[in-house]
Every structure is written in structure tokens, then in C-alpha cells.
Design a protein around this motif. Structure first.
Motif, PDB file in Angstrom:
ATOM      1  N   ASN A   1       0.821  -1.214   0.000  1.00 10.82           N
ATOM      2  CA  ASN A   1       0.000   0.000   0.000  1.00 10.82           C
ATOM      3  C   ASN A   1       0.857   1.269   0.000  1.00 10.82           C
ATOM      4  OD1 ASN A   1      -2.476   1.367  -0.064  1.00 10.82           O
ATOM      5  ND2 ASN A   1      -2.507   1.624   2.157  1.00 10.82           N
ATOM      6  N   ILE A   2       1.914   1.275  -0.817  1.00  3.75           N
ATOM      7  CA  ILE A   2       2.773   2.444  -0.990  1.00  3.75           C
ATOM      8  C   ILE A   2       2.319   3.175  -2.240  1.00  3.75           C
ATOM      9  CG2 ILE A   2       5.140   3.223  -1.409  1.00  3.75           C
ATOM     10  CD1 ILE A   2       6.088   0.774   0.150  1.00  3.75           C
ATOM     11  N   GLN A   3       1.903   4.428  -2.077  1.00  2.52           N
ATOM     12  CA  GLN A   3       1.315   5.181  -3.172  1.00  2.52           C
ATOM     13  C   GLN A   3       2.335   5.576  -4.236  1.00  2.52           C
ATOM     14  OE1 GLN A   3      -2.061   5.453  -3.312  1.00  2.52           O
ATOM     15  NE2 GLN A   3      -1.939   4.204  -1.448  1.00  2.52           N
ATOM     16  N   GLU A   4       3.537   5.923  -3.814  1.00  3.05           N
ATOM     17  CA  GLU A   4       4.583   6.323  -4.751  1.00  3.05           C
ATOM     18  C   GLU A   4       5.941   6.069  -4.118  1.00  3.05           C
ATOM     19  OE1 GLU A   4       4.703  10.518  -5.567  1.00  3.05           O
ATOM     20  OE2 GLU A   4       4.036  11.037  -3.562  1.00  3.05           O
ATOM     21  N   PRO A   5       6.975   5.834  -4.935  1.00  2.00           N
ATOM     22  CA  PRO A   5       8.307   5.605  -4.381  1.00  2.00           C
ATOM     23  C   PRO A   5       8.819   6.837  -3.644  1.00  2.00           C
ATOM     24  CG  PRO A   5       8.196   4.976  -6.710  1.00  2.00           C
ATOM     25  CD  PRO A   5       6.944   5.726  -6.400  1.00  2.00           C
ATOM     26  N   ALA A   6       9.753   6.611  -2.736  1.00  2.00           N
ATOM     27  CA  ALA A   6      10.341   7.712  -1.983  1.00  2.00           C
ATOM     28  C   ALA A   6      10.976   8.739  -2.900  1.00  2.00           C
ATOM     29  CB  ALA A   6      11.388   7.158  -1.008  1.00  2.00           C
ATOM     30  N   LEU A   7      11.548   8.265  -4.005  1.00  2.00           N
ATOM     31  CA  LEU A   7      12.176   9.168  -4.958  1.00  2.00           C
ATOM     32  C   LEU A   7      11.209  10.265  -5.392  1.00  2.00           C
ATOM     33  CD1 LEU A   7      14.473   9.867  -6.993  1.00  2.00           C
ATOM     34  CD2 LEU A   7      13.381   8.287  -8.572  1.00  2.00           C
ATOM     35  N   ASN A   8      10.015   9.880  -5.831  1.00  4.80           N
ATOM     36  CA  ASN A   8       9.032  10.855  -6.304  1.00  4.80           C
ATOM     37  C   ASN A   8       8.601  11.798  -5.198  1.00  4.80           C
ATOM     38  OD1 ASN A   8       9.255   8.662  -8.075  1.00  4.80           O
ATOM     39  ND2 ASN A   8       7.187   8.929  -8.861  1.00  4.80           N
ATOM     40  N   LEU A   9       8.311  11.235  -4.028  1.00  8.32           N
ATOM     41  CA  LEU A   9       7.825  12.040  -2.911  1.00  8.32           C
ATOM     42  C   LEU A   9       8.869  13.060  -2.468  1.00  8.32           C
ATOM     43  CD1 LEU A   9       5.822  12.639  -0.602  1.00  8.32           C
ATOM     44  CD2 LEU A   9       6.895  10.770   0.683  1.00  8.32           C
ATOM     45  N   LEU A  10      10.101  12.607  -2.255  1.00  7.51           N
ATOM     46  CA  LEU A  10      11.125  13.507  -1.751  1.00  7.51           C
ATOM     47  C   LEU A  10      11.507  14.574  -2.767  1.00  7.51           C
ATOM     48  CD1 LEU A  10      13.560  11.276   0.324  1.00  7.51           C
ATOM     49  CD2 LEU A  10      11.691  12.707   1.100  1.00  7.51           C
ATOM     50  N   ILE A  11      11.511  14.234  -4.045  1.00  8.34           N
ATOM     51  CA  ILE A  11      11.837  15.244  -5.054  1.00  8.34           C
ATOM     52  C   ILE A  11      10.752  16.309  -5.102  1.00  8.34           C
ATOM     53  CG2 ILE A  11      12.014  15.642  -7.541  1.00  8.34           C
ATOM     54  CD1 ILE A  11      13.656  13.112  -7.728  1.00  8.34           C
ATOM     55  N   ARG A  12       9.505  15.901  -5.039  1.00  9.27           N
ATOM     56  CA  ARG A  12       8.420  16.898  -5.052  1.00  9.27           C
ATOM     57  C   ARG A  12       8.523  17.817  -3.842  1.00  9.27           C
ATOM     58  NH1 ARG A  12       4.466  13.684  -4.971  1.00  9.27           N
ATOM     59  NH2 ARG A  12       3.694  14.025  -2.851  1.00  9.27           N
ATOM     60  N   LEU A  13       8.777  17.239  -2.679  1.00  6.40           N
ATOM     61  CA  LEU A  13       8.940  18.048  -1.470  1.00  6.40           C
ATOM     62  C   LEU A  13      10.191  18.918  -1.555  1.00  6.40           C
ATOM     63  CD1 LEU A  13       7.965  15.441   1.274  1.00  6.40           C
ATOM     64  CD2 LEU A  13       6.641  17.434   0.552  1.00  6.40           C
ATOM     65  N   SER A  14      11.243  18.393  -2.185  1.00  5.91           N
ATOM     66  CA  SER A  14      12.477  19.155  -2.330  1.00  5.91           C
ATOM     67  C   SER A  14      12.251  20.385  -3.199  1.00  5.91           C
ATOM     68  CB  SER A  14      13.583  18.283  -2.942  1.00  5.91           C
ATOM     69  OG  SER A  14      13.871  17.172  -2.119  1.00  5.91           O
ATOM     70  N   TYR A  15      11.495  20.224  -4.273  1.00  4.46           N
ATOM     71  CA  TYR A  15      11.190  21.362  -5.135  1.00  4.46           C
ATOM     72  C   TYR A  15      10.482  22.449  -4.336  1.00  4.46           C
ATOM     73  CZ  TYR A  15      12.440  20.197  -9.946  1.00  4.46           C
ATOM     74  OH  TYR A  15      13.133  19.977 -11.108  1.00  4.46           O
ATOM     75  N   ASP A  16       9.507  22.045  -3.554  1.00  8.21           N
ATOM     76  CA  ASP A  16       8.770  23.014  -2.749  1.00  8.21           C
ATOM     77  C   ASP A  16       9.684  23.655  -1.710  1.00  8.21           C
ATOM     78  OD1 ASP A  16       6.259  24.274  -1.734  1.00  8.21           O
ATOM     79  OD2 ASP A  16       6.672  23.034   0.015  1.00  8.21           O
ATOM     80  N   LEU A  17      10.524  22.836  -1.100  1.00  9.13           N
ATOM     81  CA  LEU A  17      11.423  23.293  -0.044  1.00  9.13           C
ATOM     82  C   LEU A  17      12.422  24.323  -0.564  1.00  9.13           C
ATOM     83  CD1 LEU A  17      12.050  22.469   2.988  1.00  9.13           C
ATOM     84  CD2 LEU A  17      13.882  21.076   2.030  1.00  9.13           C
TER      85      LEU A  17
END
Length: 356
Positions: free
Chosen positions: A253-269
Motif C-alpha cells: 500500500n505504498i502510493q509512490e516511491p520515496a524518490l518521487n515524494l522527496l523530489i516533489r517536497l524538495s522542489y517546494d522546499l
């Protein structure tokens, strides 16, 4: 865009690095040893995939992010601060992914004898606060000497710098992270070369065991995100073939890999966003700061385009997808010519007109 992965020994930094980069760097490195592993990763963006399908270019190029797994931080830098080699490496990073151990594992004993995420998080902050205080005090000493000599730079400029660094010192004495201060863009730019660690944005990755509930941690700061990750599980997923990866993610039940999640958050950050260029030779994603104008975006492509900038041909990604072709975007009046002060929007497609 470069992000340094930091954390105390046995926190799982290299595990997270492998999850993000699909790498196979051995985990459980030597404590206190200065060592850096880097990898450049494509930024996943389905918009690039759709543009590539539409234009069928010879090359499709995604935006890039560099991750650096930085060993050598152990919370014991002492009164002298961080070593020069380590400090130089940390200073090249645009921000940090701070991995905090939350998992229990008898085979991997915690160096402090117990798992306490908030304690470990604050220990790293304390090390960075100490380092920043050393930097700020040394700068203030140099400014005082410069003011006494009365030669060289304008005294008004020295005074402005002194006021700024006195403000930083007061904050650090109160154990306030510098990224919590309301600094102007000009002030932040002027501080870029000083290696102020608590000024850099940070993404705190709570490294969980499989199926572990994330702990409740009161850690609220500006330019900071806290995200729970099952690091070991994510690393295993990242090293699977694509078809097996999909099945594995569904099972857990993992919606998306950590790679996608962290990169999206990194862009915002980091306050950046992508824009695209397109054509029969290449579809490509580029990264610029949020709020950048068209001339700055041209410079991200090539300095000649920035110098000789005339106009930018602009269309929105959503308009192109809705209307189905560049010809229809033109026909519907959605294709625009913009000047150098136009503020680029997330997902804009640009063609730069220039003359050098």
C-alpha cells in the motif's frame, strides 16, 4: 540542485540514498569517517513523458537532482566546530535531507543506547548551531577590525553587515535556527558563502521500520518538511524491475516511491519549479527558482540566450494537453509572446527568441 543526506551514525542515511538513487552502496559505514557518495537522478515528471509522446523527439531529458550521502557527522564536533573538509562539502549543498532513526533493530545498536528521534534531531541541530555561531563570531571580529582600520570598503556597508551578523548572533544565542528568521532575499544571497548550516532548508526523513507508525514529533520550523519513510523497504523496492516494483508497492500500500515524494517536497522546499522546451530534436525539463522571469529562464538554458534575449514564445502545458497540438494552441489564442520580465509559471513551455 544538490541535496545532502545527513544524519547521525546508524540512522539509515545510506539506505535512504540507495532508495532515492536505486544505488547499491553498502550500508553501515564506519562512524565518524568523512566519506561522500553522490548520484545524479532524473526528476520523475509525467508531463515530460506526455510531451515526449506528443513531439516524438530524438532525445528526452528530465530535470536532474544530485544527492550526496555525507558521512562524518556524529554530534561530537566540539567547540572547534565542523572540520574544514566536511564543512566545505556541506556548504555546496542547496539543502539537506536529515535522516532521523525511528526503527528498532537489535542487529544495529543505536550509538546512544536507545532510539529517540527528537533527541537525535536536536543533537544535529545543536552541532549546526555551534558551527554557525563560530562562523558569525569570526565574521563580527573581522568587521570590527575593518571598521577600526578606516580604509577599504565603505563604512556604511560594513555597518550594515555588522547589524545583520549581530542579528544572527542574537538568534543563535537563543538556539534559533537561522532559517526561522525573516531575512530578505538580498540578505540570504549575501550570506550564501559563509557556510551557515541552519540557514539551509531541510527535509527531515523519519526512517521507520516496516509497518511502524510514525512517532509524533514537535518540530516546526520555516523551510522545513517532516516526512515518514520506511527506508529499508523503499530501498528494496527501488532495486526491483519496474513490473515487480509496481506489484510490491500495491502489496504494501505504498502510493509512490520515496524518490518521487522527496523530489516533489524538495522542489517546494528549495523554491524551484520546472519549465519545458520542446521540438523534434529534444524535449527537456529545466529548473529555475520560483518567481524567475523569462530572461532568467533563458539563462538556465544557455548564457547566450540570456544575453541576447528578445522574446519568449510561451504556452501553458495544460492548454497544450487540452487542445492537443501547438497549432490549436495558436488558433485558440493561447500562444503568447512575452518580454524578459514575464514570470515563468510551473510547467510553461518556452521557446526563446534571441540575437547574439
Amino acid at each position: 540542485m544538490q541535496l545532502g543526506i545527513i544524519g547521525l551514525p546508524q540512522s539509515g542515511k545510506t539506505t535512504i540514498f540507495n532508495a532515492l538513487t536505486r544505488g547499491t552502496v553498502p550500508t553501515g559505514g564506519q562512524s565518524g569517517r568523512m566519506e561522500v557518495h553522490t548520484a545524479v537522478v532524473d526528476v520523475p515528471d509525467e508531463r515530460v513523458d506526455k510531451l515526449s509522446a506528443m513531439f516524438s523527439p530524438k532525445k528526452t531529458i528530465y530535470a536532474k537532482v544530485t544527492y550526496a550521502d555525507i558521512a562524518g557527522l556524529d554530534g561530537s564536533a566540539g567547540s572547534g566546530g565542523l572540520s574544514g573538509q566536511l564543512l566545505n562539502t556541506l556548504n555546496t549543498m542547496n539543502g539537506f535531507i536529515h535522516v532521523v532513526r525511528c526503527f528498532e533493530d537489535e542487529m544495529v545498536p543505536h550509538p546512544s543506547g536507545s532510539v529517540d528521534p527528537l533527541r537525535d534531531l536536536l543533537a544535529m541541530d545543536a552541532e549546526f548551531l555551534l558551527n554557525d555561531m563560530i562562523v558569525v563570531e569570526r565574521k563580527l571580529e573581522r568587521l570590527a577590525e575593518e571598521m577600526k582600520k578606516g580604509a577599504g570598503r565603505d563604512k556604511a556597508l560594513i555597518q550594515r553587515e555588522t547589524v545583520l551578523f549581530e542579528r544572527l548572533k542574537t538568534a543563535l544565542e537563543q538556539e534559533t535556527l537561522l532559517r526561522d528568521l525573516d531575512l530578505t532575499p538580498e540578505e540570504i544571497k549575501s550570506l550564501a558563502g559563509f557556510g551557515l548550516m541552519t540557514l539551509k532548508p531541510a527535509l527531515v526523513a523519519l526512517n521507520l521500520g516496516e509497518g511502524q507508525t510514525p512517532p509524533q514529533i514537535n518540530y516546526t520550523h520555516k523551510h522545513t518538511h517532516v516526512v515518514p519513510l520506511q527506508g529499508k523497504l523503499e530501498m528494496e523496492i527501488a532495486q526491483l524491475p519496474p513490473d515487480e516494483m509496481k506489484m510490491f508497492m500495491e502489496e504494501y500500500n505504498i502510493q509512490e516511491p520515496a524518490l518521487n515524494l522527496l523530489i516533489r517536497l524538495s522542489y517546494d522546499l528549495l523554491g524551484v519549479q520546472p519549465f519545458f522546451t520542446y521540438g523534434p530534436d529534444e524535449v527537456r525539463a529545466w529548473t529555475v527558482r520560483r518567481g524567475a522571469n523569462a530572461q532568467e529562464a533563458a539563462g538556465a538554458i544557455h548564457s547566450d540566450l540570456e544575453k541576447g534575449f528578445i522574446r519568449a514564445e510561451v504556452m501553458a502545458y495544460d492548454d497544450l494537453m487540452t487542445l492537443g497540438s501547438v497549432a490549436e494552441v495558436r488558433a485558440k489564442g493561447k500562444f503568447r509572446l512575452e518580454g524578459k520580465e514575464y514570470i515563468v509559471q510551473d510547467g510553461d513551455l518556452l521557446t526563446i527568441r534571441f540575437n547574439v
